[in-house]
Write an enzyme that holds these catalytic residues in place. Structure first.
Site, PDB file in Angstrom:
ATOM      1  N   LYS A   1       0.729  -1.192   0.010  1.00 13.38           N
ATOM      2  CA  LYS A   1      -0.111   0.133   0.195  1.00 13.38           C
ATOM      3  C   LYS A   1       0.978   1.059  -0.258  1.00 13.38           C
ATOM      4  O   LYS A   1       1.994   1.243   0.855  1.00 13.38           O
ATOM      5  CB  LYS A   1      -0.718   0.155   1.199  1.00 13.38           C
ATOM      6  CG  LYS A   1      -1.747   1.124   1.371  1.00 13.38           C
ATOM      7  CD  LYS A   1      -2.685   0.868   2.580  1.00 13.38           C
ATOM      8  CE  LYS A   1      -3.839   1.902   2.761  1.00 13.38           C
ATOM      9  NZ  LYS A   1      -4.723   1.664   3.857  1.00 13.38           N
TER      10      LYS A   1
ATOM     11  N   SER B   1      -9.778   1.672   3.174  1.00 11.26           N
ATOM     12  CA  SER B   1      -8.931   2.373   2.223  1.00 11.26           C
ATOM     13  C   SER B   1      -7.782   1.482   1.608  1.00 11.26           C
ATOM     14  O   SER B   1      -7.180   1.911   0.511  1.00 11.26           O
ATOM     15  CB  SER B   1      -8.077   3.380   2.967  1.00 11.26           C
ATOM     16  OG  SER B   1      -7.279   2.858   4.062  1.00 11.26           O
TER      17      SER B   1
ATOM     18  N   SER C   1      -9.617  -0.927   7.444  1.00 14.84           N
ATOM     19  CA  SER C   1      -9.153  -0.633   6.128  1.00 14.84           C
ATOM     20  C   SER C   1      -8.487  -1.723   5.399  1.00 14.84           C
ATOM     21  O   SER C   1      -7.960  -1.724   4.160  1.00 14.84           O
ATOM     22  CB  SER C   1      -8.187   0.673   6.036  1.00 14.84           C
ATOM     23  OG  SER C   1      -8.998   1.830   6.179  1.00 14.84           O
TER      24      SER C   1
END
Lengths: 97, 487
Positions: free
Chosen positions: B80, B155, B179
């Site tokens: 990420k 997210s 997330s």
């Protein structure tokens, strides 16, 4: 609890956000909605309950105070929007007398 | 080549060990797959193909010399874009960090590099991890491989989309209020949030520091335990990282759940979830029983205030953390301002997106003079009550299960104009972050309503990851979920 425009302006100033008029208007409505949802916990009687600031009960994690290698000035400045003479350069902060 | 794309990381490691495949062949297969699918899903913000090839060649050389750094040396990985990577652009999904090239590696990255895992690239996310759909990325939304008109969740949406589409075998995500778990659920994957403090936050761009945790996003429970093994454990660069020795999470993972006591949350039964989600979760409860677990109802009366507390605490912490983006040391600076206050205010107005501004405003307000006690102070007390709910439940049960998300993947644009509706996506995941517990989302089938994946959340007390993995593994093996998105 509804948030008035003066409060939005005040918070935007504290948060250093130069919002447009349209953004301020939308923010006023959206924050009011979100705070209304939080109203429920405002009305709870939580007197003797201690607050939790952190899931771990740690305090003062220390290490020996010794010099170690770190970023060079060049590396530290490499991402600066503006730099001069090994320093970050910013607009004037102190006005002329 | 299909085998290389869909193999689990553990299977790839096994094939490398047996010299059935080279790290270069694996990297090339995944790069080709990303070329094919990423234009459709936009999972990657930055692909590091050349580096992956170089890392893979070095891995093959190490293995040939009998010097592999770990069992997973040569199995590629993607991160990420919240993890800083030395020499590789890191934006955290924000225009304010456009073009930022970090001078150091996050601890998670350093440890995986040390184990010999080639880096495939950096994955899309909601700006500063604030969002539940990845639509808040400043660089465009990611799409769900199961339905290109739907969100992947967020997210960590880029991370799940890449793994679900076969463009990475596994990935790191982060979880502040759900997330990792919510997007894993929406994309039919395994997503795990470790106990707060188990994985170092050093070099993980801060959102809400008392809640943020890094965790694995994988296709199998075994892979999640293996990836956690590579990065968990004390780090002197993060003072909140636990120093206790960490166990081998793979050891005993196949021990089964006979006799385990599993709690079902009274308040989360019935209303609040889509019928299709409820159907799959109810079925999962019966499966756990069949496997020998004893189900028990546990009441969590304070959970209903979780979202309210979270959406005061997280914005408060974010308003403080994001004060560092001032246009001075790195990142964007607005042009033409002639004093420091307008330079900072204009930089932040230009650099931050809508959701980030909203949360900074909310947090600044919740912390401001006159409102602190009513909002932030109350929220911290609710956090105590939620933690007590968990403690009371753990007196009677070993684990707690809930749906991971009340809905399957929703359509792009469906919730963007209603922040509160978006926040409610996190209703089942948020209490876990507030209490600092561990939790995992495992696929429990496709919803009969829309054919999209549903996830089951298994929550464990702090540092009891091994029990959690054991239950997740037993469930996964018995269910045998092997559906893949058609892309």
């Amino acid at each position: 609890m509804s948030l008035d425009r003066a409060a939005v302006d005040h918070v935007a100033r504290l948060a250093r956000l130069d919002l447009t008029d349209a953004e301020r208007e939308r923010m006023q409505k959206e924050l009011t909605d979100i705070l209304a949802h939080a109203e429920k916990i405002q009305n709870l009687d939580l007197g003797p309950v201690p607050p939790t600031s952190h899931a771990l009960a740690l305090s003062n994690v220390l290490r020996p105070d010794e010099a170690r290698p770190s970023l060079s000035p060049e590396e530290a400045l490499a991402n600066a929007p503006d730099a001069q003479d090994g320093r970050f350069r910013v607009p004037r902060i102190i006005e002329d007398a | 080549m299909d085998d290389l794309i869909w193999a689990s990381a553990t299977e790839l490691a096994e094939a490398l060990k047996e010299h059935e495949v080279s790290a270069v062949e694996i990297a090339e297969a995944l790069i080709a797959r990303a070329d094919e699918v990423d234009p459709k899903i936009h999972a990657y913000l930055e692909r590091t193909d050349d580096r992956a090839r170089r890392d893979a060649r070095a891995s093959d050389a190490r293995r040939a010399a009998g010097e592999a750094h770990s069992a997973f040396d040569g199995v590629p990985l993607a991160y990420k874009d919240i993890f800083v990577t030395r020499g590789v652009t890191t934006t955290c999904g924000s225009k304010i960090l456009e073009g930022f090239v970090p001078p150091y590696d996050a601890t998670v990255v350093a440890r995986c590099e040390g184990a010999g895992l080639p880096m495939l690239g950096k994955l899309n996310m909601d700006e500063f991890a604030m969002g539940s759909s990845t639509e808040n990325s400043a660089f465009g939304a990611t799409r769900n491989p199961w339905d290109l008109d739907a969100v992947p969740g967020g997210s960590s949406g880029g991370s799940v989309a890449a793994v679900a589409a076969g463009a990475a075998p596994w990935a790191w995500g982060t979880d502040t209020g759900g997330s990792i778990r919510q997007p894993a659920s929406l994309c039919g994957l395994v997503g795990m949030k470790p106990t707060y403090g188990l994985v170092s936050r050093y070099g993980m761009i801060a959102f809400a520091s008392s809640l943020d945790q890094a965790g694995p996003i994988t296709r199998t429970v075994e892979d999640a335990a293996a990836l956690l093994n590579l990065a968990a454990g004390g780090d002197e660069m993060d003072s909140t990282c636990l120093k206790e020795p960490v166990p081998n999470y793979l050891e005993g993972i196949d021990g089964g759940i006979d006799g385990m006591r599993i709690g079902v949350v009274t308040e989360f039964q019935g209303e609040g979830s889509q019928p299709g989600v409820r159907a799959r979760v109810d079925e999962s409860l019966r499966r756990l029983e069949k496997l020998g677990a004893q189900l028990e109802e546990v009441s969590m009366p304070s959970f209903e205030h979780g979202i309210s507390a979270y959406y005061l605490i997280a914005p408060a912490e974010c308003s403080s953390n994001l004060a560092r983006y001032d246009g001075v040391r790195y990142g964007r600076r607005a042009a033409g301002a002639d004093d420091i206050v307008s330079m900072t205010s204009r930089t932040r107005a230009e650099g931050f997106g809508r959701e980030v501004k909203r949360r900074i405003m909310l947090g600044t307000y919740a912390l401001s003079a006159g409102y602190y006690d009513a909002y932030y102070g109350k929220a911290q007390k609710v956090r105590t009550l939620i933690t007590r709910d968990f403690e009371r439940a753990y007196e009677r049960v070993d684990l707690i299960v809930t749906p991971t998300s009340p809905t399957t993947a929703f359509k792009l644009g469906e919730r963007t104009d209603d922040p509160l509706a978006m926040y409610l996506s996190d209703v089942f995941t948020v209490p876990v972050n507030l209490a600092g517990n561990a939790a995992i989302s495992v696929p429990c089938g496709l919803s009969p309503d829309d054919g999209l994946p549903v996830g089951l959340q298994i929550i464990a007390r702090s540092l009891d990851e091994k029990t959690m993995f054991r239950a997740a593994y037993a469930f996964e093996q018995d269910l045998g979920f092997d559906e893949r998105p058609q892309l």
